[in-house]
Design an enzyme around this catalytic site. Sequence first.
Site, PDB file in Angstrom:
ATOM      1  N   SER A  88       9.340   2.043   0.079  1.00 24.47           N
ATOM      2  CA  SER A  88       8.287   1.048   0.220  1.00 24.47           C
ATOM      3  C   SER A  88       7.144   1.201  -0.783  1.00 24.47           C
ATOM      4  CB  SER A  88       7.786   1.111   1.654  1.00 24.47           C
ATOM      5  OG  SER A  88       7.001   0.015   1.948  1.00 24.47           O
ATOM      6  N   ASP A 297       4.284  -5.334  -1.256  1.00 23.82           N
ATOM      7  CA  ASP A 297       4.541  -3.921  -1.556  1.00 23.82           C
ATOM      8  C   ASP A 297       6.003  -3.762  -1.984  1.00 23.82           C
ATOM      9  OD1 ASP A 297       5.854  -4.180   0.837  1.00 23.82           O
ATOM     10  OD2 ASP A 297       5.280  -2.202   1.576  1.00 23.82           O
ATOM     11  N   ARG A 498      -6.830  11.912   8.333  1.00 24.17           N
ATOM     12  CA  ARG A 498      -5.543  12.134   9.009  1.00 24.17           C
ATOM     13  C   ARG A 498      -4.450  12.409   7.958  1.00 24.17           C
ATOM     14  NH1 ARG A 498      -2.742   7.501   8.101  1.00 24.17           N
ATOM     15  NH2 ARG A 498      -0.969   8.163   9.345  1.00 24.17           N
ATOM     16  N   GLY A 501       1.811   9.988   7.043  1.00 17.73           N
ATOM     17  CA  GLY A 501       3.180  10.166   7.532  1.00 17.73           C
ATOM     18  C   GLY A 501       4.200   9.717   6.506  1.00 17.73           C
ATOM     19  N   ARG A 507      -5.405  11.226   4.274  1.00 14.76           N
ATOM     20  CA  ARG A 507      -6.179  10.014   3.976  1.00 14.76           C
ATOM     21  C   ARG A 507      -7.557  10.145   4.627  1.00 14.76           C
ATOM     22  NH1 ARG A 507      -2.300   6.890   1.764  1.00 14.76           N
ATOM     23  NH2 ARG A 507      -0.274   6.807   2.767  1.00 14.76           N
TER      24      ARG A 507
HETATM   25  C1  G16 Z   1       4.260   2.686   5.987  1.00 13.37           C
HETATM   26  C2  G16 Z   1       4.202   2.188   7.398  1.00 13.37           C
HETATM   27  C3  G16 Z   1       2.871   1.535   7.637  1.00 13.37           C
HETATM   28  C4  G16 Z   1       1.764   2.550   7.361  1.00 13.37           C
HETATM   29  C5  G16 Z   1       1.906   3.093   5.948  1.00 13.37           C
HETATM   30  C6  G16 Z   1       0.959   4.224   5.665  1.00 13.37           C
HETATM   31  O1  G16 Z   1       4.128   1.589   5.131  1.00 13.37           O
HETATM   32  O2  G16 Z   1       5.276   1.285   7.603  1.00 13.37           O
HETATM   33  O3  G16 Z   1       2.842   1.066   8.950  1.00 13.37           O
HETATM   34  O4  G16 Z   1       0.507   1.978   7.491  1.00 13.37           O
HETATM   35  O5  G16 Z   1       3.210   3.591   5.754  1.00 13.37           O
HETATM   36  O6  G16 Z   1       1.217   5.260   6.551  1.00 13.37           O
HETATM   37  P1  G16 Z   1       0.610   6.702   6.352  1.00 13.37           P
HETATM   38  O7  G16 Z   1      -0.868   6.507   6.315  1.00 13.37           O
HETATM   39  O8  G16 Z   1       1.060   7.498   7.550  1.00 13.37           O
HETATM   40  O9  G16 Z   1       1.128   7.226   5.042  1.00 13.37           O
HETATM   41  P2  G16 Z   1       5.262   1.217   4.081  1.00 13.37           P
HETATM   42  O10 G16 Z   1       4.832  -0.102   3.543  1.00 13.37           O
HETATM   43  O11 G16 Z   1       5.234   2.321   3.079  1.00 13.37           O
HETATM   44  O12 G16 Z   1       6.523   1.186   4.869  1.00 13.37           O
END
Ligand code: G16
Length: 538
Positions: A88, A297, A498, A501, A507
């Site tokens: 992503s 994205d 936090r 993930g 972040r």
């Molecule tokens: C993914 C999740 C989103 C989340 C983002 C950032 O986005 O699907 O819901 O907001 O990661 O998450 P984190 O702050 O835990 O890194 P994507 O667009 O990369 O799939």
Amino acid sequence: MLTEKLINLYDTTIIVKHTVYISTMDFTRLAALFHAYPMPIGYIPKYGTSGFRDHAKLLDAVVIRASAMMVLRSKEIKNHCGIMVTASHNPENDNGLKLIDYTGDMINEEFEHYATQLASCQSFEYVQSTLNNIISERNIDVGKYTGYILIGQDTRASGDHLITLCKKTILAMGGKYISLGQVTTPELHYSVASSNFNMKSVYKKLPYINNLMYAFRKLYHSNSYYEINVDCANGVGALRMFELAQHLYTYNIKVNLYNTNNGKLNDLCGADYVEKTLDFPANMHNVHENAICCSLDGDADRIVFFSKNRNKFTLLNGDKIACLIIKYLYNPFDNIESETSMCVVHTPYANGAFTTYIKDMFPSVHIQCAETGVKYLHRTAKQYDIGVYFESNGHGSVHFSQQALQNKAISTISNLLSQYTGDALGDLLFVLVALQQTSFLEWMYMYQDYPCKQVKLYGDKSLFATTDFGRKLLQPEGLQDKLEKVIANYSHSNCFVRPSGTEDLLRLYVECKNVNHVEMLLTDTVTVLSSYTQIEVK
Ligand code: G16
């Protein structure tokens, strides 16, 4: 080489001609894959915010284990499931897996747990016994149903190899795959759900883009000329945007596409870049004043809008998209059923001005916070008849209950707004529908965000654990108290840190009513954090 040939031979035979039924699970072929692609020493992957995600080179063993699990899920539920190979918004060298249940939603928490368990097994015996446990715990008759997995990938170069491993594993588990090639994540979610509906012959679903356009045709009545500028992040979204642009042309909407795979994926472009840097993406600095612009994205499940207003970059993020949608749905919603419940779900990153605006303008709308990760917002939204859920980063949609779907207009809208996850293309079309009622400038000025900033901190994220949807730190012990003392020095401020993930970083979000306080609070917070771990700010 010989194994490769045998597997290829087996591939064609099994897909074209036979359905192989086995009454007990024979893991011999899986063992060969397991040993050929070992887990890197010391690497313990975890199912995170959005599935598994890491540097592509680390993921072979993860793919094998997750694919094996998904075949079991499909066998259990006797319906198609899905695997999307994508990282992503992450940089080009990363990759990952998003795992899709037969409903089109992401896999549930029980399977997230199995996925993490399988990923942490050190030996094949352990993998085998974990798979056997899943089979017995869930009473899966592995011989009764073949197990079908729809697989898709984004445009990353590492995707082909990982997809090959997916296919080999699916076949080794006695399942079959249906390869959709390069698709957006929401398209794969949609395809999984609609393939299962079709199998049950409940109703015939249209292909993804046709389904979006079918709904758009019913909801869009304007004759005005529009021009929209879309940054495709050099990702898979570009492929679908070319198609969509042709359709929109017949509605007097001209779509100018930028960053359509002529540069590096997500590099100086894309929704995440635009939202975090508050700057124009590459090749779009010269857009006209008040032009409607947006960024997708890497796998086109998020979108943010932006424009040049008074010669300055102006963001219309997920919060603003949620407001526009609520404004559109609020009145018809009043006419449906008086007891119909409506909710807006956001994450801790939502700006304070957004929640204030919702409270003031739409007093009957419930406001709920959820942990970062669209899956969490989706689950909360499902508790209401109309659940509008958006992360500030542009990831979101609206979920409608069966009761709400009885209403014809709502049912049409549900074809545009993904019922499974965020969808940049569906959201884009719905924004065009909503802009028939609210002008772009009105939308831009709906409310003014309180000054805020989000930065990436490079440090040892494994030291950090949070509670309260990620707003408060549990670990390192004592750090939250220290942060709160710092935050108390700045009136009307909000600040949290936090672990991500999806990336190997932390972040930090800072919001203050006084614009001058933002940088000061940010610096003070980093100073406190630095006494716990070495921190580099980016
Ligand atoms: C993914 C999740 C989103 C989340 C983002 C950032 O986005 O699907 O819901 O907001 O990661 O998450 P984190 O702050 O835990 O890194 P994507 O667009 O990369 O799939």
